[in-house]
Write an enzyme that holds these catalytic residues in place. Structure first.
Site, PDB file in Angstrom:
ATOM      1  N   ASN A 142       0.876  -1.180   0.000  1.00  0.00           N
ATOM      2  CA  ASN A 142       0.000   0.000   0.000  1.00  0.00           C
ATOM      3  C   ASN A 142       0.909   1.225   0.000  1.00  0.00           C
ATOM      4  O   ASN A 142       1.506   1.552   1.013  1.00  0.00           O
ATOM      5  CB  ASN A 142      -0.891  -0.044   1.254  1.00  0.00           C
ATOM      6  CG  ASN A 142      -1.664   1.252   1.465  1.00  0.00           C
ATOM      7  OD1 ASN A 142      -1.765   2.078   0.554  1.00  0.00           O
ATOM      8  ND2 ASN A 142      -2.212   1.424   2.661  1.00  0.00           N
TER       9      ASN A 142
ATOM     10  N   LYS B 194       0.130   4.293  -0.284  1.00  0.00           N
ATOM     11  CA  LYS B 194      -0.465   5.506   0.314  1.00  0.00           C
ATOM     12  C   LYS B 194      -0.207   6.712  -0.606  1.00  0.00           C
ATOM     13  O   LYS B 194      -0.187   6.549  -1.822  1.00  0.00           O
ATOM     14  CB  LYS B 194       0.062   5.723   1.735  1.00  0.00           C
ATOM     15  CG  LYS B 194      -0.074   4.451   2.581  1.00  0.00           C
ATOM     16  CD  LYS B 194       0.163   4.671   4.041  1.00  0.00           C
ATOM     17  CE  LYS B 194       0.018   3.340   4.768  1.00  0.00           C
ATOM     18  NZ  LYS B 194       0.020   3.473   6.209  1.00  0.00           N
TER      19      LYS B 194
ATOM     20  N   HIS C  22      -9.396   1.680   5.000  1.00  0.00           N
ATOM     21  CA  HIS C  22      -8.112   1.820   5.700  1.00  0.00           C
ATOM     22  C   HIS C  22      -8.292   2.785   6.874  1.00  0.00           C
ATOM     23  O   HIS C  22      -9.061   3.745   6.793  1.00  0.00           O
ATOM     24  CB  HIS C  22      -7.044   2.337   4.730  1.00  0.00           C
ATOM     25  CG  HIS C  22      -5.674   2.268   5.327  1.00  0.00           C
ATOM     26  ND1 HIS C  22      -5.206   3.216   6.214  1.00  0.00           N
ATOM     27  CD2 HIS C  22      -4.690   1.350   5.195  1.00  0.00           C
ATOM     28  CE1 HIS C  22      -3.986   2.871   6.598  1.00  0.00           C
ATOM     29  NE2 HIS C  22      -3.650   1.752   5.995  1.00  0.00           N
TER      30      HIS C  22
ATOM     31  N   GLU D  18      -6.601   5.138   7.893  1.00  0.00           N
ATOM     32  CA  GLU D  18      -6.359   6.549   7.567  1.00  0.00           C
ATOM     33  C   GLU D  18      -7.579   7.181   6.901  1.00  0.00           C
ATOM     34  O   GLU D  18      -7.839   8.376   7.056  1.00  0.00           O
ATOM     35  CB  GLU D  18      -5.095   6.660   6.701  1.00  0.00           C
ATOM     36  CG  GLU D  18      -3.838   6.425   7.540  1.00  0.00           C
ATOM     37  CD  GLU D  18      -2.684   5.770   6.829  1.00  0.00           C
ATOM     38  OE1 GLU D  18      -2.637   5.790   5.589  1.00  0.00           O
ATOM     39  OE2 GLU D  18      -1.815   5.205   7.528  1.00  0.00           O
TER      40      GLU D  18
ATOM     41  N   GLU E 216      -5.480  -4.528  10.761  1.00  0.00           N
ATOM     42  CA  GLU E 216      -4.398  -3.563  10.951  1.00  0.00           C
ATOM     43  C   GLU E 216      -4.637  -2.778  12.241  1.00  0.00           C
ATOM     44  O   GLU E 216      -5.399  -1.798  12.235  1.00  0.00           O
ATOM     45  CB  GLU E 216      -4.346  -2.587   9.767  1.00  0.00           C
ATOM     46  CG  GLU E 216      -4.093  -3.253   8.438  1.00  0.00           C
ATOM     47  CD  GLU E 216      -3.491  -2.273   7.444  1.00  0.00           C
ATOM     48  OE1 GLU E 216      -2.391  -2.545   6.960  1.00  0.00           O
ATOM     49  OE2 GLU E 216      -4.095  -1.228   7.181  1.00  0.00           O
TER      50      GLU E 216
ATOM     51  N   GLY F 203       2.782   2.135  10.766  1.00  0.00           N
ATOM     52  CA  GLY F 203       3.844   3.123  10.616  1.00  0.00           C
ATOM     53  C   GLY F 203       4.613   3.413  11.889  1.00  0.00           C
ATOM     54  O   GLY F 203       5.351   4.398  11.956  1.00  0.00           O
TER      55      GLY F 203
ATOM     56  N   SER G  97       3.334  -2.274  10.320  1.00  0.00           N
ATOM     57  CA  SER G  97       4.776  -2.423  10.568  1.00  0.00           C
ATOM     58  C   SER G  97       5.328  -3.792  10.184  1.00  0.00           C
ATOM     59  O   SER G  97       6.230  -4.308  10.851  1.00  0.00           O
ATOM     60  CB  SER G  97       5.112  -2.087  12.032  1.00  0.00           C
ATOM     61  OG  SER G  97       4.849  -0.718  12.286  1.00  0.00           O
TER      62      SER G  97
HETATM   63  P1  PGA Z   1       2.936   0.209   7.607  1.00  0.00           P
HETATM   64  O1  PGA Z   1       1.449   0.500   7.001  1.00  0.00           O
HETATM   65  O2  PGA Z   1       3.396  -1.112   7.004  1.00  0.00           O
HETATM   66  O3  PGA Z   1       3.752   1.378   7.150  1.00  0.00           O
HETATM   67  O4  PGA Z   1       2.784   0.113   9.071  1.00  0.00           O
HETATM   68  C1  PGA Z   1       0.536  -0.542   6.828  1.00  0.00           C
HETATM   69  C2  PGA Z   1      -0.751   0.012   6.274  1.00  0.00           C
HETATM   70  O5  PGA Z   1      -1.149   1.111   6.681  1.00  0.00           O
HETATM   71  O6  PGA Z   1      -1.394  -0.630   5.432  1.00  0.00           O
END
Ligand code: PGA
Length: 252
Positions: A10, A12, A93, A95, A164, A170, A209
């Site tokens: 992903n 983003k 997601h 976000e 998640e 992140g 992560s």
């Molecule tokens: P990350 O993000 O691997 O940077 O933690 C995962 C995601 O948001 O899908």
């Protein structure tokens, strides 16, 4: 792990044409790992370019609108993603849920729109740190599934769920193996409650992560059918290390 492990990047809001070389490198190497299903969700602006640049991997959007077309400035519909060459889209997601105020009902409509357009859907769920600390993680995720799983006739063959934990995205922090196992079991039970026997076949990914050094451990957990990878999917080198870890497990 039932079925091929599914490793999805992903990107983003990252990526311009300069990153096409990364996706080409990912695609070339993915061809060497036939036991892993690899996909990338670049920003929508790159979908056409990425479609032309790859042969093996899947490509997808990061969100879609619930409606097919109309006066929704700035939004992109599922048929548009399909037209641009997408195979799937991520929906819900954290976000989007947090920064764009998307409710479970919104996410459900988006997932249904994606499936209706012929896309696969990766539906994201996950608790916040406060919810986990309060001992409510499984209840919260169960509620998100109840509210946001697409309701369509028959088993949703093109649906994957990505667990998640918001606090793991992140941050470099990951839940314990026991906590991931317990949550994936709870998600499985909920999917069977919602879809009946077909719920047993819905793939459940872990995200938050995931890196080369923890991928093998996470992917070995029962009912973890793959990974949704953010930061570590932005270079071919770090993403392919995760794909390689999945391939080693698939060979066992
Ligand atoms: P990350 O993000 O691997 O940077 O933690 C995962 C995601 O948001 O899908």
């Amino acid at each position: 792990m039932a079925g091929l492990p599914y490793i999805v990047g992903n990107w983003k809001m990252n990526g311009t044409r300069a990153m096409l070389s990364e996706v080409r490198a990912i695609d070339r190497s993915a061809a060497r790992f036939p036991k892993v299903q690899v996909a990338v969700a670049p920003p929508a602006t790159l979908l056409y370019r990425v479609r032309d640049a790859v042969e093996v991997i899947g490509i997808g959007g990061q969100d879609c609108h619930a409606k097919d077309s109309g006066a929704f400035t700035g939004d992109i519909s599922a048929p548009m993603l399909k037209d641009a060459g997408a195979d799937f889209t991520i929906v819900g997601h954290s976000e989007r849920r947090t920064l764009h105020g998307e409710s479970d009902a919104d996410v459900r409509s988006k997932a249904e729109a994606a499936l209706a357009a012929g896309l696969a859907a990766i539906l994201c769920v996950g608790e916040t740190e406060a919810e986990r600390d309060a001992g409510r993680a499984e209840e919260v995720v169960g509620g998100q599934l109840e509210g946001s799983c697409p309701r369509i006739d028959g088993a949703p063959e093109k649906l994957s769920v990505a667990y998640e934990p918001v606090w793991a995205i992140g941050t470099g922090r990951v839940p314990s193996v026991e906590d991931v196992a317990a949550m994936h079991k709870s998600i499985r039970d909920k999917l069977v409650a919602i879809y009946g026997a077909g719920g047993a076949d819905v793939r459940i990914l872990y995200g938050g992560s995931v890196k080369a050094d923890n991928a093998a451990e996470l992917l070995s957990i029962p009912d973890v059918g793959g990974a949704l990878v953010g930061g570590a999917s932005l270079t071919a080198e770090s993403f392919l290390a995760i794909v390689g870890a999945a391939a080693s497990l698939a060979d066992d």
